[in-house]
Design an enzyme around this catalytic site. Sequence first.
Site, PDB file in Angstrom:
ATOM      1  N   ASP A 192      -5.767   6.107  15.869  1.00  0.00           N
ATOM      2  CA  ASP A 192      -6.718   5.408  15.000  1.00  0.00           C
ATOM      3  C   ASP A 192      -7.606   4.411  15.738  1.00  0.00           C
ATOM      4  O   ASP A 192      -8.434   3.740  15.108  1.00  0.00           O
ATOM      5  CB  ASP A 192      -6.022   4.774  13.781  1.00  0.00           C
ATOM      6  CG  ASP A 192      -4.666   4.176  14.098  1.00  0.00           C
ATOM      7  OD1 ASP A 192      -4.313   4.080  15.295  1.00  0.00           O
ATOM      8  OD2 ASP A 192      -3.957   3.795  13.151  1.00  0.00           O
TER       9      ASP A 192
ATOM     10  N   HIS B 122      -3.049  -0.249  15.075  1.00  0.00           N
ATOM     11  CA  HIS B 122      -2.384  -1.366  14.392  1.00  0.00           C
ATOM     12  C   HIS B 122      -1.230  -1.929  15.223  1.00  0.00           C
ATOM     13  O   HIS B 122      -0.548  -1.183  15.928  1.00  0.00           O
ATOM     14  CB  HIS B 122      -1.855  -0.902  13.031  1.00  0.00           C
ATOM     15  CG  HIS B 122      -2.926  -0.383  12.123  1.00  0.00           C
ATOM     16  ND1 HIS B 122      -3.244   0.965  12.043  1.00  0.00           N
ATOM     17  CD2 HIS B 122      -3.759  -1.025  11.281  1.00  0.00           C
ATOM     18  CE1 HIS B 122      -4.233   1.120  11.176  1.00  0.00           C
ATOM     19  NE2 HIS B 122      -4.573  -0.063  10.702  1.00  0.00           N
TER      20      HIS B 122
ATOM     21  N   HIS C   4       5.621   0.176  12.027  1.00  0.00           N
ATOM     22  CA  HIS C   4       5.618  -1.039  11.197  1.00  0.00           C
ATOM     23  C   HIS C   4       6.986  -1.335  10.591  1.00  0.00           C
ATOM     24  O   HIS C   4       7.218  -2.435  10.100  1.00  0.00           O
ATOM     25  CB  HIS C   4       4.588  -0.932  10.066  1.00  0.00           C
ATOM     26  CG  HIS C   4       3.182  -0.796  10.554  1.00  0.00           C
ATOM     27  ND1 HIS C   4       2.600  -1.732  11.382  1.00  0.00           N
ATOM     28  CD2 HIS C   4       2.245   0.160  10.346  1.00  0.00           C
ATOM     29  CE1 HIS C   4       1.351  -1.341  11.662  1.00  0.00           C
ATOM     30  NE2 HIS C   4       1.115  -0.197  11.056  1.00  0.00           N
TER      31      HIS C   4
ATOM     32  N   GLU D  66       0.820  -1.227   0.000  1.00  0.00           N
ATOM     33  CA  GLU D  66       0.000   0.000   0.000  1.00  0.00           C
ATOM     34  C   GLU D  66       0.847   1.269   0.000  1.00  0.00           C
ATOM     35  O   GLU D  66       0.398   2.332  -0.402  1.00  0.00           O
ATOM     36  CB  GLU D  66      -0.982   0.008   1.186  1.00  0.00           C
ATOM     37  CG  GLU D  66      -0.439   0.467   2.519  1.00  0.00           C
ATOM     38  CD  GLU D  66       0.572  -0.497   3.126  1.00  0.00           C
ATOM     39  OE1 GLU D  66       1.763  -0.188   3.078  1.00  0.00           O
ATOM     40  OE2 GLU D  66       0.159  -1.548   3.642  1.00  0.00           O
TER      41      GLU D  66
ATOM     42  N   ASP E 183      -1.322   2.746  19.092  1.00  0.00           N
ATOM     43  CA  ASP E 183      -1.890   2.851  17.750  1.00  0.00           C
ATOM     44  C   ASP E 183      -2.829   1.659  17.533  1.00  0.00           C
ATOM     45  O   ASP E 183      -2.604   0.576  18.091  1.00  0.00           O
ATOM     46  CB  ASP E 183      -0.750   2.814  16.717  1.00  0.00           C
ATOM     47  CG  ASP E 183      -1.231   3.028  15.294  1.00  0.00           C
ATOM     48  OD1 ASP E 183      -1.169   4.169  14.811  1.00  0.00           O
ATOM     49  OD2 ASP E 183      -1.702   2.047  14.662  1.00  0.00           O
TER      50      ASP E 183
ATOM     51  N   TYR F 177      -6.453   8.661  11.259  1.00  0.00           N
ATOM     52  CA  TYR F 177      -6.877   9.091   9.916  1.00  0.00           C
ATOM     53  C   TYR F 177      -8.235   9.759   9.882  1.00  0.00           C
ATOM     54  O   TYR F 177      -8.690  10.171   8.819  1.00  0.00           O
ATOM     55  CB  TYR F 177      -6.807   7.887   8.947  1.00  0.00           C
ATOM     56  CG  TYR F 177      -5.476   7.199   9.113  1.00  0.00           C
ATOM     57  CD1 TYR F 177      -4.334   7.771   8.575  1.00  0.00           C
ATOM     58  CD2 TYR F 177      -5.333   6.058   9.904  1.00  0.00           C
ATOM     59  CE1 TYR F 177      -3.082   7.213   8.796  1.00  0.00           C
ATOM     60  CE2 TYR F 177      -4.092   5.488  10.134  1.00  0.00           C
ATOM     61  CZ  TYR F 177      -2.975   6.073   9.581  1.00  0.00           C
ATOM     62  OH  TYR F 177      -1.740   5.534   9.811  1.00  0.00           O
TER      63      TYR F 177
HETATM   64  C1  FKS Z   1      -6.667   0.754   3.819  1.00  0.00           C
HETATM   65  C2  FKS Z   1      -5.828  -0.342   4.474  1.00  0.00           C
HETATM   66  C3  FKS Z   1      -4.627   0.234   5.142  1.00  0.00           C
HETATM   67  C4  FKS Z   1      -2.478  -0.245   6.042  1.00  0.00           C
HETATM   68  C5  FKS Z   1      -2.657   0.346   7.387  1.00  0.00           C
HETATM   69  C6  FKS Z   1      -1.404   1.019   7.869  1.00  0.00           C
HETATM   70  C7  FKS Z   1      -1.565   1.613   9.236  1.00  0.00           C
HETATM   71  C8  FKS Z   1      -0.409   2.507   9.616  1.00  0.00           C
HETATM   72  C9  FKS Z   1      -0.391   2.964  11.075  1.00  0.00           C
HETATM   73  C10 FKS Z   1       0.801   3.899  11.289  1.00  0.00           C
HETATM   74  F1  FKS Z   1       0.855   4.307  12.538  1.00  0.00           F
HETATM   75  F2  FKS Z   1       1.942   3.294  11.014  1.00  0.00           F
HETATM   76  F3  FKS Z   1       0.699   4.965  10.525  1.00  0.00           F
HETATM   77  N1  FKS Z   1      -3.702  -0.780   5.506  1.00  0.00           N
HETATM   78  N2  FKS Z   1      -7.411   0.192   2.732  1.00  0.00           N
HETATM   79  O1  FKS Z   1      -1.555   3.654  11.416  1.00  0.00           O
HETATM   80  O2  FKS Z   1      -0.288   1.880  11.945  1.00  0.00           O
HETATM   81 ZN    ZN Z   2      -2.315   2.623  12.886  1.00  0.00          ZN
END
Ligand code: FKS
Ligand code: ZN
Length: 343
Positions: A285, A198, A160, A118, A196, A324
């Site tokens: 998030d 994620h 990440h 991505e 976070d 986001y």
């Molecule tokens: C959207 C799917 C997105 C990737 C998600 C990445 C998350 C990044 C994060 C960071 F802190 F690193 F920015 N998939 N269709 O929020 O963990």
């Molecule tokens: Zn995240």
Amino acid sequence: MKVFFSEEHRRHFPQAELCGGEFVTPFERPSRVEYVLGRLNEQGLTDIVAPGPVDMAPIRAMCDPGYLDFLENAWDEWKAEGFAGEVIAANFPARRMQIFRPPRNIDGKVGYYSLASETALTNGTWAAALSSAASAQAAQAHVAAGAKSAFALCRPPGHHATADMFGGYCFLNNAALVAEAFRRDGAGRVAILDIDFHHGNGTQDIFFGRGDVFFASLHGAPEDAFPYFLGYADETGIGTGEGANANYPMLPGTAYDVWSGALDTALARIRAFGAEALVISLGTDAYKDDPISFFKLDCPDFLDAGRRIGSLGLPTVFCMEGGYAIEQVGINAVNVLEGFLDA
Ligand code: FKS
Ligand code: ZN
């Protein structure tokens, strides 16, 4: 609380993110930090300074040399290959393939050095990633010099990124650099708490075999959420790192009642570990209206979470990660800081 922030972040703004089979405007975009800066100013956190130059030595000590070389030269190599678009991975060393042989061709190399497709890399990405790391380094230096806390308004984010892979919008692991810097400056034990949404797979990976840096992460369960292939509760560390990794995966719809329970458990573990310094991977998030996440935290919950983190009473560096829901990213991030200061 002093804030470290570099305008250089703007140099990383890919046109496209691969999402659901479409190219969309990246969720991780420069305007996110405008909202954080706006809210910091609104709330009187106006001590905002640019970091000094990045210190490459700790980055070289942490990362694979081939990976750093790749990040620095990928754009030029991509263009030299005749590719018209942004650098984006399409080929990965998957199961039972060669994972120790970086290809010569940039189209192969980009997949070798990434964990997802991505995230596009552009002309200014390396400079932006270095400036983000510089903010983290400056925040750590400020706390090591005696300040109680500091906020590194990092962009691009870092949690990440491993020592040899980018992805999930991350290139260099800012939080890991801060933890290592605390160790170098004399802290015997350091904890990293990742709130976070994620899982902080990169941070976990960097410290998985280490007993001196405790890593705890609250995140969407890997069965349901990016990065999908790490972040289970049974990942507890290896060798001397056994017991120094704690994952708290949670299901879709998780709200603050359950999330704050996991937070308290993680904080108790950090206390028991005997951490002398704390690093927070500060993503917002987990917020209920985040467009790519599934927790249900509301704005005041971030204030409360900050208070609970502050109750540890540790020297603390906050590193900005994700978030986001653009209008609320500032309120939620600054709520954590205000709660912390209020504790
Ligand atoms: C959207 C799917 C997105 C990737 C998600 C990445 C998350 C990044 C994060 C960071 F802190 F690193 F920015 N998939 N269709 O929020 O963990
Ligand atoms: Zn995240």
